[in-house]
Design a protein around this motif. Structure first.
Motif, short mmCIF file in Angstrom:
data_model
loop_
_atom_site.label_atom_id
_atom_site.label_comp_id
_atom_site.label_asym_id
_atom_site.label_seq_id
_atom_site.Cartn_x
_atom_site.Cartn_y
_atom_site.Cartn_z
N ASP A 54 7.17 116.92 111.54
CA ASP A 54 6.63 118.14 112.17
C ASP A 54 5.20 117.92 112.67
OD1 ASP A 54 8.98 119.42 111.65
OD2 ASP A 54 8.26 120.58 109.94
N ARG A 55 4.39 117.25 111.84
CA ARG A 55 3.00 116.96 112.26
C ARG A 55 2.99 116.03 113.47
NH1 ARG A 55 -0.53 120.49 111.10
NH2 ARG A 55 -1.72 119.12 112.47
N HIS A 56 3.89 115.06 113.45
CA HIS A 56 3.96 114.13 114.58
C HIS A 56 4.30 114.87 115.87
CE1 HIS A 56 4.25 109.95 116.04
NE2 HIS A 56 5.07 110.48 116.94
N GLU A 57 5.20 115.83 115.78
CA GLU A 57 5.56 116.61 116.98
C GLU A 57 4.35 117.40 117.49
OE1 GLU A 57 8.56 116.66 118.70
OE2 GLU A 57 7.48 117.93 120.14
N LEU A 58 3.57 117.95 116.55
CA LEU A 58 2.40 118.76 116.93
C LEU A 58 1.23 117.92 117.42
CD1 LEU A 58 2.08 121.44 114.09
CD2 LEU A 58 2.50 121.86 116.54
N ASP A 59 0.89 116.90 116.63
CA ASP A 59 -0.32 116.13 116.91
C ASP A 59 -0.07 114.96 117.85
OD1 ASP A 59 -1.83 117.68 115.18
OD2 ASP A 59 -1.46 116.38 113.45
N GLY A 60 1.16 114.43 117.81
CA GLY A 60 1.46 113.25 118.61
C GLY A 60 1.19 111.95 117.87
N PHE A 61 0.78 112.05 116.59
CA PHE A 61 0.54 110.81 115.85
C PHE A 61 0.81 111.00 114.36
CE2 PHE A 61 -3.63 112.93 116.09
CZ PHE A 61 -3.95 113.03 114.74
N THR A 62 0.98 109.89 113.67
CA THR A 62 1.15 109.86 112.21
C THR A 62 0.35 108.68 111.68
OG1 THR A 62 3.40 110.71 112.41
CG2 THR A 62 2.83 109.63 110.32
N ALA A 63 -0.59 108.97 110.79
CA ALA A 63 -1.39 107.90 110.19
C ALA A 63 -0.74 107.44 108.88
CB ALA A 63 -2.81 108.38 109.93
N VAL A 64 -0.72 106.14 108.65
CA VAL A 64 -0.15 105.56 107.43
C VAL A 64 -1.28 104.81 106.71
CG1 VAL A 64 1.66 104.07 106.47
CG2 VAL A 64 2.03 105.23 108.66
N PRO A 65 -1.75 105.34 105.57
CA PRO A 65 -2.94 104.74 104.93
C PRO A 65 -2.74 103.28 104.52
CG PRO A 65 -2.51 106.93 104.05
CD PRO A 65 -1.33 106.59 104.90
N GLN A 66 -1.52 102.94 104.08
CA GLN A 66 -1.27 101.53 103.73
C GLN A 66 0.15 101.15 104.12
OE1 GLN A 66 -1.56 100.43 99.58
NE2 GLN A 66 -1.53 98.23 100.04
N LEU A 67 0.28 100.49 105.24
CA LEU A 67 1.62 100.08 105.66
C LEU A 67 1.98 98.72 105.06
CD1 LEU A 67 3.28 100.78 109.01
CD2 LEU A 67 3.59 98.53 108.00
N LEU A 68 0.99 97.82 104.97
CA LEU A 68 1.26 96.47 104.43
C LEU A 68 0.71 96.34 103.01
CD1 LEU A 68 0.47 94.02 107.39
CD2 LEU A 68 2.64 95.11 106.78
N GLU A 69 1.42 95.62 102.18
CA GLU A 69 0.92 95.24 100.85
C GLU A 69 -0.14 94.15 101.04
OE1 GLU A 69 1.93 96.75 98.07
OE2 GLU A 69 3.21 97.99 99.34
N PRO A 70 -1.03 93.98 100.05
CA PRO A 70 -2.13 93.00 100.22
C PRO A 70 -1.67 91.59 100.59
CG PRO A 70 -2.56 94.42 98.34
CD PRO A 70 -1.20 94.80 98.84
#
Lengths: 296, 296
Positions: free
Chosen positions: B42-58
């Motif tokens: 829903d946020r993606h539809e409204l804002d146009g983006f989605t932030a992912v704080p950690q997509l990759l493991e170290p």
């Protein structure tokens, strides 16, 4: 007029040097001497800066913004050397001597919240070394590269010691993305001795794009790794006091939101200018005043 | 191959136009179709983006950084047109087609956390329209001016509809001050029809400094006043998904800290390219792939 011992040699050696500040504190006064608290003064000594979330009341701010517009558009200043224009677009980038050009700003700088704090930090009477309004337009305002103001004031104006403090008063909102001020906290404790001799009339080029008196990348990397970078944001009317030797700069501005501020440099009357330490002759009065009458 | 109706005309009129997006949602799938939750979609539809704080493991991040270094220094790529260099310093600015040049990145983009999210947002199988690593050096990396990627992909590649999504995966820390991504939230709902005809081989100039296909200042001011500007910060390993029509850009970088990221564009297989909508011929394969085999 002869120059005293040069504690901060610059533009004289083939390699950059780091000179650690030992004799000049950042804070010369105490909590009884003015508006700032003991805690604020301690932080100022450590970080080299003090942020003030709201220095001007809303009505004062509106008056200051109106005066900014008036000064920037004043036809009487066409062709005046105190008006600096952007190299590519010819837009006004800075207007110097605003505390002389404008009765409004003349009164404002004498306010206890401004001159009083300057006297407290510097522990003495003060005078104005330089004042200006800066305007960074939207859609491509240029960056200011990293530098210490003191390096230039020492080399080109003959300011002997680190006993000056600057106020940057925001007249538009400062966002992270419209070229707001960045400081490396604590960097005021290190003087970066720069490489290169000062060309004649260097200020004519350096006000548009500084090249001489810019620290080398190695020193900047070292200071940034040690101190990090703090970027200031705040509403119009907020302000930052910062020590003359803070390593600071600002990014360009591709956003549509322009950024303007009032910038005032106070020097201690006990730190009056001598001959320049690394230039044939000192810069013009509007860049480094040699009229150190006590500000009243 | 003929082009369908042009819902997003650009580079055809004398004046800029704003075209409101009505037929293409930003999110085509549902919460059952992949890793993102209903709230995130829903946020993606409204804002146009989605932030992912950690997509990759170290450990994955360390591997990705090592692979970035390897690719950027690969002598086999000297002179390859997929390597774009900074105009003034000759430093590498972008390397395209990294999902083909590097088995490591080829595997990474197929990971469920990446391809799975792309399939979910686009509600279909996907293929890779473009991939690249971007490198913005410290001490003067240049800005990317405001633009919508879709405008170029539509005009020059023949992407018919807004059914593509990009992933920007940080391989260095993104600070506010080192040229991190800025998006106007919600701007993906407005298509800015740009002025100016596409010159032949426009991509050769536009990859270094985009001039054609850049929105006018009036439209940008309107969008910025309406939507504001969001700037993304995050550790290395964080990521941002953003819609193909987000108005975005990034400032230059005067800090010593470089900034690099992996950038992957997924297009729906149901949105395969046609003839370009505003160019004589389509751009090379590495900029806009015409090989829309389903990513497996």
């Amino acid at each position: 007029m002869s120059s005293p011992i040069d504690l901060y040699p610059t533009r004289r050696f083939k390699e950059p040097r780091l000179v650690y500040r030992t004799d000049d504190p950042a804070v010369w006064g105490g909590p009884g001497d003015g508006p700032l608290t003991a805690t604020q003064l301690d932080r100022h000594e450590l970080d080299g800066f003090t942020a003030v979330p709201q220095l001007l009341e809303p009505t004062e701010l509106a008056d200051a913004q109106a005066e900014l517009d008036r000064v920037m558009q004043d036809p009487a200043l066409d062709g005046d050397e105190r008006v600096i224009r952007e190299r590519t677009t010819d837009e006004v980038r800075s207007v110097f001597d605003v505390h002389k050009l404008s009765p409004f700003f003349a009164a404002l700088v004498r306010d206890e919240r401004i001159a009083g704090v300057a006297r407290q930090i510097l522990g003495s009477d003060v005078y104005i070394h330089q004042s200006r309004i800066n305007y960074k337009p939207g859609f491509g305002g240029a960056p200011f590269e990293w530098h210490s103001d003191f390096e230039t004031w020492h080399a080109e104006d003959g300011m002997p010691r680190m006993r000056a403090v600057s106020l940057s008063l925001a007249l538009t909102e400062n966002y992270h993305f419209n070229g707001s001020l960045m400081i490396m906290p604590g960097s005021h404790q290190t003087f970066v001795s720069c490489v290169g001799e000062t060309p004649e009339d260097n200020h004519k080029a350096s006000l548009v794009k500084q090249e001489i008196g810019t620290p080398d990348h190695g020193s900047l990397r070292l200071l940034a790794d040690k101190h990090g970078i703090h970027q200031f944001t705040g509403k119009a009317g907020s302000a930052i006091w910062f020590d003359c030797n803070c390593m600071h700069g600002s990014n360009g501005n591709i956003s549509p939101f322009p950024r303007s501020n009032l910038f005032i440099v106070f020097n201690s009357v006990e730190n009056a200018l001598t001959d320049p330490f690394a230039a044939e002759k000192h810069r013009p009065e509007y860049l480094g005043s040699r009229d150190w009458q006590v500000l009243k």
